[in-house]
Scaffold this active site. Structure first.
Site, PDB file in Angstrom:
ATOM      1  N   ASP A   5      16.595   6.385 -57.199  1.00 57.60           N
ATOM      2  CA  ASP A   5      16.132   7.223 -58.306  1.00 57.60           C
ATOM      3  C   ASP A   5      17.114   8.365 -58.510  1.00 57.60           C
ATOM      4  OD1 ASP A   5      13.204   7.639 -59.831  1.00 57.60           O
ATOM      5  OD2 ASP A   5      14.367   9.487 -59.630  1.00 57.60           O
ATOM      6  N   LYS A  55      12.756  13.435 -54.742  1.00 58.83           N
ATOM      7  CA  LYS A  55      11.556  12.616 -54.949  1.00 58.83           C
ATOM      8  C   LYS A  55      11.669  11.293 -54.202  1.00 58.83           C
ATOM      9  CE  LYS A  55       7.783  11.357 -57.454  1.00 58.83           C
ATOM     10  NZ  LYS A  55       7.585   9.922 -57.175  1.00 58.83           N
ATOM     11  N   ARG A 110       6.674   5.301 -81.157  1.00 57.69           N
ATOM     12  CA  ARG A 110       7.042   4.197 -80.291  1.00 57.69           C
ATOM     13  C   ARG A 110       8.551   3.943 -80.343  1.00 57.69           C
ATOM     14  NH1 ARG A 110       5.604  -2.112 -81.081  1.00 57.69           N
ATOM     15  NH2 ARG A 110       5.920  -2.805 -78.963  1.00 57.69           N
ATOM     16  N   VAL A 120      10.435  -4.090 -65.563  1.00 56.91           N
ATOM     17  CA  VAL A 120       9.063  -3.590 -65.645  1.00 56.91           C
ATOM     18  C   VAL A 120       8.958  -2.434 -66.644  1.00 56.91           C
ATOM     19  CG1 VAL A 120       7.112  -2.674 -64.299  1.00 56.91           C
ATOM     20  CG2 VAL A 120       8.721  -4.255 -63.231  1.00 56.91           C
ATOM     21  N   ASP A 146      -1.481  -8.368 -68.189  1.00 64.76           N
ATOM     22  CA  ASP A 146      -2.505  -8.617 -69.199  1.00 64.76           C
ATOM     23  C   ASP A 146      -3.343  -9.837 -68.810  1.00 64.76           C
ATOM     24  OD1 ASP A 146      -1.178  -6.988 -71.853  1.00 64.76           O
ATOM     25  OD2 ASP A 146       0.205  -7.727 -70.330  1.00 64.76           O
ATOM     26  N   THR A 147      -2.649 -10.861 -68.317  1.00 62.47           N
ATOM     27  CA  THR A 147      -3.348 -12.074 -67.880  1.00 62.47           C
ATOM     28  C   THR A 147      -4.279 -11.772 -66.707  1.00 62.47           C
ATOM     29  OG1 THR A 147      -1.626 -13.562 -68.699  1.00 62.47           O
ATOM     30  CG2 THR A 147      -2.986 -14.377 -66.896  1.00 62.47           C
ATOM     31  N   ARG A 162      -5.715  -8.886 -66.146  1.00 62.87           N
ATOM     32  CA  ARG A 162      -6.843  -8.144 -66.728  1.00 62.87           C
ATOM     33  C   ARG A 162      -7.827  -9.093 -67.405  1.00 62.87           C
ATOM     34  NH1 ARG A 162      -2.842  -3.361 -68.990  1.00 62.87           N
ATOM     35  NH2 ARG A 162      -3.120  -1.925 -67.217  1.00 62.87           N
ATOM     36  N   HIS A 217       3.677  -7.536 -74.536  1.00 57.91           N
ATOM     37  CA  HIS A 217       2.848  -6.708 -73.652  1.00 57.91           C
ATOM     38  C   HIS A 217       2.514  -5.453 -74.451  1.00 57.91           C
ATOM     39  CE1 HIS A 217       1.260  -4.556 -70.261  1.00 57.91           C
ATOM     40  NE2 HIS A 217       2.245  -3.670 -70.251  1.00 57.91           N
TER      41      HIS A 217
END
Length: 315
Positions: A34, A39, A87, A117, A147-148, A150, A174
């Site tokens: 990172d 952090k 967006r 991701v 999503d699947t 969920r 997604h």
């Protein structure tokens, strides 16, 4: 199993993925990278100090060169949308972050399988595919695998049956244009409509499924979690770690991951999620699922919505 997994980004999602991997047995070495050195050092110390309760594992806070010989690289870097931010603005910001990361990490780990991701994940997967110079089979967007999950959680609660018996999927983006191809939704070989009648005949207390309501549940779950606790990271971490397991397995599996389309369902030059054969050699190809004309049109509309965003960003 001896495998090396590098995670780029030590935010809530990246650090939770590293922690989840540290509790499993698919990785013997984890590198967390990172830009925020304090952090990432803190996250690694916190995770490493709990590894005495498992078989030995090496977890380090590293630089890009430490990703050398990684089997898998997971990219989670990016920022969440700010109040009032469009967006498109969010997309361009995260695309710029990805553009700065890509040459560094690809130079260090050219043979790794890459899991994208960062959101918006389909566009980020598209951008990485275009700029990385890597073969497409090495690039896997996490897509609608969450999503699947969920959807199966919601169907399990509705029908009161174990999630492992449910075979239903979310296709497309997604995001807001995702959809559920109900023609391919089954509970252990029985269509959902048939299962509802079967369950009633067996005396189970089940209600008929409101399919639009279930789609809304899937699409709005992330937003609801964010509204309640500020961020989502447990479920997406579980999904990504499951995907890591698939990539390190001895045989292929089928998952709803995002990758470049080449004419499937009449869709070209965009990354969306459909059934995909994926395994130790990365993406092996799409698995065509029988869908009706309305469902194919929904998939095409989802792809076109992503293309409109891509047109407005600077690659």
């Amino acid at each position: 199993m001896s495998s090396k997994i590098t995670v780029i980004g030590a935010g809530s999602v990246g650090s939770t993925i590293a922690y989840t991997l540290s509790n499993g047995d698919i990785a013997s070495e984890i590198v967390l990278i990172d830009i925020n050195k304090e952090k990432v050092a803190g996250e690694v110390m916190d995770i490493a100090q709990g590894t005495c309760f498992r078989d030995p594992i090496n977890i380090v806070a590293g630089e890009y060169e430490d990703a050398k010989d990684s089997d898998i690289v997971i990219i989670t870097s990016g920022i969440a949308r700010k109040p009032g931010q469009t967006r498109i603005e969010l997309t361009q910001t995260n695309v710029n972050i990805l553009k700065s990361i890509t040459p560094e990490i690809v130079k260090a780990a050219p043979n790794a399988l890459y899991i994208i991701v960062s959101n918006p994940v389909d566009i980020m997967t598209y951008v990485f595919t275009k700029i990385s110079g890597l073969p497409e089979n090495q690039i896997i967007g996490s897509g609608t695998i969450l999503d699947t999950a969920r959807l199966r959680c919601g169907l399990s609660e509705h029908f009161k049956v174990a999630q492992k018996n449910i075979h239903a999927y979310v296709f497309g983006e997604h995001g807001d244009t995702s959809f559920i191809p109900w023609t391919g939704a089954y509970i252990s070989g029985v269509s959902l409509d048939e299962y509802y009648e079967l369950a009633k005949n067996l005396g189970k207390d089940v209600e008929e499924l409101d399919k639009e309501e279930m789609l809304t549940y899937v699409q709005k779950s992330g937003g609801k979690v964010i509204a309640n606790k500020g961020a989502t990271f447990y479920a997406v971490s579980a999904a990504v770690c499951k995907l890591c397991g698939i990539l390190l397995a001895s045989s292929d599996s089928i998952a709803t991951v995002s990758s470049m389309m080449h004419g499937e369902y009449g869709i070209e030059d965009v990354c969306v999620s459909t059934l995909t054969l994926v395994g130790p050699n990365g993406i092996q190809g799409k698995v065509p699922m029988r869908m009706n004309k309305e469902e194919i049109a929904k998939l095409q509309a989802s792809a076109n919505a992503l293309k409109e965003v891509i047109k407005q960003i600077e690659l």
